[in-house]
Motif scaffolding. Sequence first.
Motif, PDB file in Angstrom:
ATOM      1  N   PRO A 114     -33.587  20.848 -32.070  1.00 19.34           N
ATOM      2  CA  PRO A 114     -34.769  20.580 -31.247  1.00 19.34           C
ATOM      3  C   PRO A 114     -36.002  20.135 -32.037  1.00 19.34           C
ATOM      4  CG  PRO A 114     -34.303  22.930 -31.328  1.00 19.34           C
ATOM      5  CD  PRO A 114     -33.149  22.231 -31.972  1.00 19.34           C
ATOM      6  N   ASP A 115     -36.083  20.452 -33.316  1.00 18.47           N
ATOM      7  CA  ASP A 115     -37.244  20.063 -34.115  1.00 18.47           C
ATOM      8  C   ASP A 115     -37.089  18.679 -34.747  1.00 18.47           C
ATOM      9  OD1 ASP A 115     -38.497  22.464 -33.535  1.00 18.47           O
ATOM     10  OD2 ASP A 115     -37.677  23.456 -35.305  1.00 18.47           O
ATOM     11  N   ALA A 116     -35.898  18.106 -34.668  1.00 17.92           N
ATOM     12  CA  ALA A 116     -35.668  16.790 -35.274  1.00 17.92           C
ATOM     13  C   ALA A 116     -36.268  15.698 -34.404  1.00 17.92           C
ATOM     14  CB  ALA A 116     -34.177  16.551 -35.458  1.00 17.92           C
ATOM     15  N   GLU A 117     -36.843  14.715 -35.059  1.00 17.76           N
ATOM     16  CA  GLU A 117     -37.387  13.553 -34.357  1.00 17.76           C
ATOM     17  C   GLU A 117     -36.495  12.330 -34.490  1.00 17.76           C
ATOM     18  OE1 GLU A 117     -41.371  12.996 -35.818  1.00 17.76           O
ATOM     19  OE2 GLU A 117     -42.064  14.879 -34.911  1.00 17.76           O
ATOM     20  N   ARG A 118     -35.590  12.369 -35.469  1.00 21.22           N
ATOM     21  CA  ARG A 118     -34.669  11.240 -35.646  1.00 21.22           C
ATOM     22  C   ARG A 118     -33.354  11.736 -36.231  1.00 21.22           C
ATOM     23  NH1 ARG A 118     -38.866  10.575 -37.922  1.00 21.22           N
ATOM     24  NH2 ARG A 118     -39.226  11.261 -40.014  1.00 21.22           N
ATOM     25  N   MET A 119     -32.328  10.937 -35.984  1.00 21.44           N
ATOM     26  CA  MET A 119     -31.006  11.195 -36.550  1.00 21.44           C
ATOM     27  C   MET A 119     -30.662  10.011 -37.442  1.00 21.44           C
ATOM     28  SD  MET A 119     -27.358  12.015 -34.654  1.00 21.44           S
ATOM     29  CE  MET A 119     -27.658  13.766 -34.401  1.00 21.44           C
ATOM     30  N   ARG A 120     -30.051  10.306 -38.577  1.00 18.85           N
ATOM     31  CA  ARG A 120     -29.695   9.281 -39.566  1.00 18.85           C
ATOM     32  C   ARG A 120     -28.227   9.465 -39.930  1.00 18.85           C
ATOM     33  NH1 ARG A 120     -32.697   7.229 -44.961  1.00 18.85           N
ATOM     34  NH2 ARG A 120     -34.144   6.512 -43.390  1.00 18.85           N
ATOM     35  N   LEU A 121     -27.581   8.379 -40.297  1.00 17.15           N
ATOM     36  CA  LEU A 121     -26.196   8.422 -40.738  1.00 17.15           C
ATOM     37  C   LEU A 121     -25.915   7.249 -41.657  1.00 17.15           C
ATOM     38  CD1 LEU A 121     -24.325   6.105 -39.048  1.00 17.15           C
ATOM     39  CD2 LEU A 121     -24.980   7.630 -37.200  1.00 17.15           C
ATOM     40  N   GLU A 122     -24.800   7.342 -42.368  1.00 15.42           N
ATOM     41  CA  GLU A 122     -24.295   6.250 -43.196  1.00 15.42           C
ATOM     42  C   GLU A 122     -22.955   5.831 -42.622  1.00 15.42           C
ATOM     43  OE1 GLU A 122     -24.105   7.929 -47.128  1.00 15.42           O
ATOM     44  OE2 GLU A 122     -26.278   7.870 -47.387  1.00 15.42           O
ATOM     45  N   VAL A 123     -22.720   4.508 -42.574  1.00 13.62           N
ATOM     46  CA  VAL A 123     -21.465   4.000 -42.028  1.00 13.62           C
ATOM     47  C   VAL A 123     -20.984   2.820 -42.860  1.00 13.62           C
ATOM     48  CG1 VAL A 123     -22.596   2.508 -40.309  1.00 13.62           C
ATOM     49  CG2 VAL A 123     -20.269   3.295 -39.902  1.00 13.62           C
ATOM     50  N   GLU A 124     -19.689   2.782 -43.091  1.00 13.30           N
ATOM     51  CA  GLU A 124     -19.043   1.687 -43.819  1.00 13.30           C
ATOM     52  C   GLU A 124     -19.260   0.394 -43.037  1.00 13.30           C
ATOM     53  OE1 GLU A 124     -17.013  -1.148 -45.225  1.00 13.30           O
ATOM     54  OE2 GLU A 124     -16.886   0.642 -46.461  1.00 13.30           O
ATOM     55  N   PRO A 125     -19.808  -0.651 -43.675  1.00 15.01           N
ATOM     56  CA  PRO A 125     -20.118  -1.889 -42.946  1.00 15.01           C
ATOM     57  C   PRO A 125     -18.907  -2.569 -42.321  1.00 15.01           C
ATOM     58  CG  PRO A 125     -20.840  -2.044 -45.248  1.00 15.01           C
ATOM     59  CD  PRO A 125     -20.208  -0.709 -45.071  1.00 15.01           C
ATOM     60  N   GLN A 126     -17.716  -2.347 -42.876  1.00 17.81           N
ATOM     61  CA  GLN A 126     -16.511  -2.969 -42.328  1.00 17.81           C
ATOM     62  C   GLN A 126     -15.903  -2.162 -41.174  1.00 17.81           C
ATOM     63  OE1 GLN A 126     -13.890  -4.873 -45.520  1.00 17.81           O
ATOM     64  NE2 GLN A 126     -15.040  -3.346 -46.688  1.00 17.81           N
ATOM     65  N   ASN A 127     -16.408  -0.978 -40.933  1.00 16.59           N
ATOM     66  CA  ASN A 127     -15.899  -0.129 -39.856  1.00 16.59           C
ATOM     67  C   ASN A 127     -16.570  -0.554 -38.549  1.00 16.59           C
ATOM     68  OD1 ASN A 127     -14.975   1.876 -38.175  1.00 16.59           O
ATOM     69  ND2 ASN A 127     -15.379   3.540 -39.615  1.00 16.59           N
ATOM     70  N   LEU A 128     -16.088  -1.661 -38.009  1.00 12.78           N
ATOM     71  CA  LEU A 128     -16.730  -2.289 -36.855  1.00 12.78           C
ATOM     72  C   LEU A 128     -16.719  -1.409 -35.607  1.00 12.78           C
ATOM     73  CD1 LEU A 128     -15.498  -5.963 -37.345  1.00 12.78           C
ATOM     74  CD2 LEU A 128     -17.605  -4.871 -38.182  1.00 12.78           C
ATOM     75  N   HIS A 129     -15.664  -0.620 -35.435  1.00 16.07           N
ATOM     76  CA  HIS A 129     -15.607   0.275 -34.270  1.00 16.07           C
ATOM     77  C   HIS A 129     -16.710   1.338 -34.349  1.00 16.07           C
ATOM     78  CE1 HIS A 129     -12.038  -1.552 -32.656  1.00 16.07           C
ATOM     79  NE2 HIS A 129     -11.376  -1.338 -33.781  1.00 16.07           N
ATOM     80  N   ALA A 130     -16.895   1.912 -35.541  1.00 16.58           N
ATOM     81  CA  ALA A 130     -17.948   2.918 -35.707  1.00 16.58           C
ATOM     82  C   ALA A 130     -19.325   2.284 -35.528  1.00 16.58           C
ATOM     83  CB  ALA A 130     -17.836   3.582 -37.075  1.00 16.58           C
TER      84      ALA A 130
END
Length: 164
Positions: A114-130
């Motif tokens: 509840p205190d977070a204002e944003r969510m961040r992630l890392e994703v493999e650029p070739q993982n088109l489905h993700a």
Amino acid sequence: MFFVRTASERDLEKVRALLAETWHATYDAFYGADKVNELTARWHSVDALRKRLQRKNAEFVVADNGSELAGMGYAAMSETLAKTVVLHQLYVLPQYQRQGIGRDMFAELETCFPDAERMRLEVEPQNLHALAFYRAHGFAEVGKTPNCGDEQSGVPALILEKRL
């Protein structure tokens, strides 16, 4: 029918196996089985998963139908970025993908901080489905890294972020 619940110690071996299968299905074509084995051994061992399960300011969920696990997700508040939760893992076994399981786990993780204002992630650029999944859920690219997950991975990634 799968339901999302908080993971427990008794789930860790099943989660390890789920991650190994999902990673090979997703990343062998990009990095080869040997690299996937190396990363899986380091990042997805029962000990590594146990540390995540025990971490404060984190949430570790699984999708469970009472007899098997179809997916897992893990997010934690960033230790370096203010008011930012990092989605570290969101994986669904290949045979259960595109059935709403990832969406349901993501929806749960999105509301746990509840205190977070944003969510961040890392994703493999070739993982088109993700990439398509995350973009459909409001994420946009904010950067890149040559080492997804840790400083020695050698796995490039896009950094995506969304406001909560």
